[in-house]
Design a protein around this motif. Sequence first.
Motif, PDB file in Angstrom:
ATOM      1  N   THR A 170       0.842  -1.193   0.000  1.00 16.91           N
ATOM      2  CA  THR A 170       0.000   0.000   0.000  1.00 16.91           C
ATOM      3  C   THR A 170       0.875   1.240   0.000  1.00 16.91           C
ATOM      4  O   THR A 170       1.781   1.368   0.829  1.00 16.91           O
ATOM      5  CB  THR A 170      -0.918   0.036   1.238  1.00 16.91           C
ATOM      6  N   VAL A 171       0.614   2.145  -0.936  1.00 17.02           N
ATOM      7  CA  VAL A 171       1.252   3.459  -0.941  1.00 17.02           C
ATOM      8  C   VAL A 171       0.156   4.465  -0.612  1.00 17.02           C
ATOM      9  O   VAL A 171      -0.830   4.585  -1.348  1.00 17.02           O
ATOM     10  CB  VAL A 171       1.905   3.775  -2.296  1.00 17.02           C
ATOM     11  N   LYS A 172       0.316   5.174   0.489  1.00 16.38           N
ATOM     12  CA  LYS A 172      -0.743   6.064   0.939  1.00 16.38           C
ATOM     13  C   LYS A 172      -0.153   7.285   1.622  1.00 16.38           C
ATOM     14  O   LYS A 172       1.052   7.351   1.874  1.00 16.38           O
ATOM     15  CB  LYS A 172      -1.655   5.322   1.933  1.00 16.38           C
ATOM     16  N   GLY A 173      -1.016   8.244   1.930  1.00 21.61           N
ATOM     17  CA  GLY A 173      -0.590   9.422   2.662  1.00 21.61           C
ATOM     18  C   GLY A 173      -1.114  10.694   2.037  1.00 21.61           C
ATOM     19  O   GLY A 173      -1.858  10.680   1.059  1.00 21.61           O
ATOM     20  N   LYS A 174      -0.714  11.807   2.617  1.00 21.48           N
ATOM     21  CA  LYS A 174      -1.130  13.125   2.138  1.00 21.48           C
ATOM     22  C   LYS A 174      -0.002  13.849   1.431  1.00 21.48           C
ATOM     23  O   LYS A 174      -0.093  15.046   1.164  1.00 21.48           O
ATOM     24  CB  LYS A 174      -1.629  13.961   3.314  1.00 21.48           C
ATOM     25  N   GLY A 175       1.063  13.132   1.123  1.00 23.34           N
ATOM     26  CA  GLY A 175       2.252  13.748   0.556  1.00 23.34           C
ATOM     27  C   GLY A 175       2.227  13.859  -0.956  1.00 23.34           C
ATOM     28  O   GLY A 175       1.245  13.495  -1.624  1.00 23.34           O
ATOM     29  N   VAL A 176       3.345  14.351  -1.491  1.00 22.37           N
ATOM     30  CA  VAL A 176       3.487  14.626  -2.924  1.00 22.37           C
ATOM     31  C   VAL A 176       4.710  13.899  -3.455  1.00 22.37           C
ATOM     32  O   VAL A 176       5.773  13.889  -2.822  1.00 22.37           O
ATOM     33  CB  VAL A 176       3.632  16.142  -3.178  1.00 22.37           C
ATOM     34  N   ILE A 177       4.552  13.279  -4.617  1.00 23.90           N
ATOM     35  CA  ILE A 177       5.669  12.668  -5.334  1.00 23.90           C
ATOM     36  C   ILE A 177       5.836  13.434  -6.642  1.00 23.90           C
ATOM     37  O   ILE A 177       4.959  13.392  -7.505  1.00 23.90           O
ATOM     38  CB  ILE A 177       5.413  11.175  -5.570  1.00 23.90           C
ATOM     39  N   ASP A 178       6.930  14.170  -6.748  1.00 20.62           N
ATOM     40  CA  ASP A 178       7.129  15.127  -7.836  1.00 20.62           C
ATOM     41  C   ASP A 178       8.287  14.672  -8.727  1.00 20.62           C
ATOM     42  O   ASP A 178       9.438  14.640  -8.306  1.00 20.62           O
ATOM     43  CB  ASP A 178       7.429  16.507  -7.244  1.00 20.62           C
ATOM     44  N   GLY A 179       7.957  14.334  -9.975  1.00 17.43           N
ATOM     45  CA  GLY A 179       8.975  13.889 -10.917  1.00 17.43           C
ATOM     46  C   GLY A 179       9.807  14.996 -11.528  1.00 17.43           C
ATOM     47  O   GLY A 179      10.771  14.718 -12.243  1.00 17.43           O
ATOM     48  N   GLN A 180       9.438  16.264 -11.277  1.00 20.63           N
ATOM     49  CA  GLN A 180      10.163  17.422 -11.802  1.00 20.63           C
ATOM     50  C   GLN A 180      10.455  17.261 -13.299  1.00 20.63           C
ATOM     51  O   GLN A 180      11.585  17.438 -13.774  1.00 20.63           O
ATOM     52  CB  GLN A 180      11.452  17.662 -11.005  1.00 20.63           C
ATOM     53  N   GLY A 181       9.404  16.918 -14.033  1.00 22.81           N
ATOM     54  CA  GLY A 181       9.567  16.526 -15.428  1.00 22.81           C
ATOM     55  C   GLY A 181       9.848  17.631 -16.409  1.00 22.81           C
ATOM     56  O   GLY A 181      10.196  17.363 -17.564  1.00 22.81           O
ATOM     57  N   SER A 182       9.731  18.881 -15.998  1.00 21.91           N
ATOM     58  CA  SER A 182       9.906  19.971 -16.964  1.00 21.91           C
ATOM     59  C   SER A 182      11.293  19.974 -17.588  1.00 21.91           C
ATOM     60  O   SER A 182      11.468  20.416 -18.724  1.00 21.91           O
ATOM     61  CB  SER A 182       9.624  21.319 -16.289  1.00 21.91           C
ATOM     62  N   VAL A 183      12.298  19.461 -16.859  1.00 22.01           N
ATOM     63  CA  VAL A 183      13.644  19.412 -17.438  1.00 22.01           C
ATOM     64  C   VAL A 183      13.720  18.404 -18.584  1.00 22.01           C
ATOM     65  O   VAL A 183      14.622  18.481 -19.422  1.00 22.01           O
ATOM     66  CB  VAL A 183      14.702  19.066 -16.372  1.00 22.01           C
ATOM     67  N   TRP A 184      12.788  17.459 -18.603  1.00 21.47           N
ATOM     68  CA  TRP A 184      12.735  16.503 -19.716  1.00 21.47           C
ATOM     69  C   TRP A 184      11.888  17.054 -20.858  1.00 21.47           C
ATOM     70  O   TRP A 184      12.238  16.894 -22.025  1.00 21.47           O
ATOM     71  CB  TRP A 184      12.124  15.184 -19.243  1.00 21.47           C
ATOM     72  N   TRP A 185      10.770  17.675 -20.518  1.00 24.11           N
ATOM     73  CA  TRP A 185       9.862  18.156 -21.556  1.00 24.11           C
ATOM     74  C   TRP A 185      10.494  19.252 -22.395  1.00 24.11           C
ATOM     75  O   TRP A 185      10.257  19.338 -23.602  1.00 24.11           O
ATOM     76  CB  TRP A 185       8.576  18.713 -20.935  1.00 24.11           C
ATOM     77  N   SER A 186      11.297  20.121 -21.770  1.00 31.93           N
ATOM     78  CA  SER A 186      11.841  21.276 -22.479  1.00 31.93           C
ATOM     79  C   SER A 186      13.047  20.938 -23.323  1.00 31.93           C
ATOM     80  O   SER A 186      13.510  21.775 -24.095  1.00 31.93           O
ATOM     81  CB  SER A 186      12.227  22.367 -21.470  1.00 31.93           C
TER      82      SER A 186
END
Length: 492
Positions: A170-186
Amino acid sequence: MRTLNMRSPTFFILVALLVWSSGNETCGGRIVKHWRGSKAIPPSLSNKKGDNDADSQYPTRLMEESFTAQGKASTTTFNVIDYGAKGDGTTDDTKAFEAAWASACKVEASTMVVPSGSVYLVKPISFSGPNCGSNIIFQVDGKIIAPTSPGAWGSGLLQWLEFTKLTGITVKGKGVIDGQGSVWWSDSSTENPTEESESVSPLKDSTYESSPALVSSEATGKMPSTKPTAIRFYGSSDVTVTGITIQNSPQTHLKFDDCTAVQVFGMTVSSPSDSPNTDGIHLQNSQDVVIHNTNVACGDDCVSIQTGCSGIFIHNMNCGPGHGISIGGLGRGNTRACVSNVTIRDTTMHNTLTGVRIKTWQGGSGLVQGVMFSNIQVSEVEIPIMIDQFYCDGSKCQNKTSAVAVSGISYQNIRGTYTLKPVHFACSDSLPCTGVTLNTINLTPIQEKNHLYEPFCWQTYGELQTTTTPPINCLQIGKPSNNQVQNSNGSC
């Protein structure tokens, strides 16, 4: 010998001394017996004075019981801070996460905690079984961020955070997992892997697999061409994901490969509408999946259902922006694809490319069957209803006669507004779509658009169970004639 006079003062003094000595020894014996029967406590919690005082024993016993309870809790809860995580957003906390998982893995029903109030920089990592205990909880209340330096990714990885071969994870909680993908998209030099590369055989079970033909990104100073999925579950059963937010993944946000008994609910996926190939939830070779009460905004399909999936139930989802909910693309490179028993209902879609879509490549084989789209509210969707058996990702695609069969597709109570075309059914000449039923379809155009198209049907057979808005007169009632070309690749 001289006899002691029992009436003398000396006799009474001796008796008194004996009574006092006996009482003190008895009391001391009780105290020793009590502590021998109890677990040892640390010196910091020991009673340093008044050992024979009943009032001083009571708080000592309370402290001992409290310590014992804390000791039990610490054997099942593993906080990354206790394993050296800094949580400052710049220090590499990967080793702390690995160490905390190594401890949690050994204990059934344990909890690995990523506490709130901090930001944890974590490089690609695999939380792996199959020798881990079952029913482990990965509690995310803080924020986990991916590295943005090319050197952290080598020549390219397929996923960032992976959970593999686990039971009851189970993966749960109120947190955030941020891939910081803008460096790939740009990065304009980055090639975008197409979704069809994910629709063939399952990816190998390795977090660190990369393409041997690629040059290390560290050498070029650019992000590698292979974009990672943010969170991937592989070969796992009884999987639950709830509460968390996954955002800005370089590519797909949440992927399930070869998983069974999956629940996703009460979570959020968030990425810009122009972020390339950022599917919200991707399902492949997975069965018995329920997704509900989830919000997805991304740059590709809100949910992508690929080959090997069955028993999929999606309801009460908010989708948009994005490309809608899609089955496929299936059958690329003459591969076989099978998808069955899919229900998508009670869902809203706003500002998406398509609404509910089935897409297959020419030349494939297999079957999509038993699909129901029910009670779908669309708003400013380009094409709300689509079957496309001529799907092509923009490259040159050759015409082929074989196809993935599409049969038993039901559309019920699809309503709202569109910006381009209400319905698009483009089915194979050699293997037409069959058993397509339409009931209570009410789709109206956004009037300010200049170029609007009527419903389109090609080689599509089924039934109009009610009148529709607009009229879908192009649907052919009944079944294809026997002289139409059929193939034997439609079974799964």
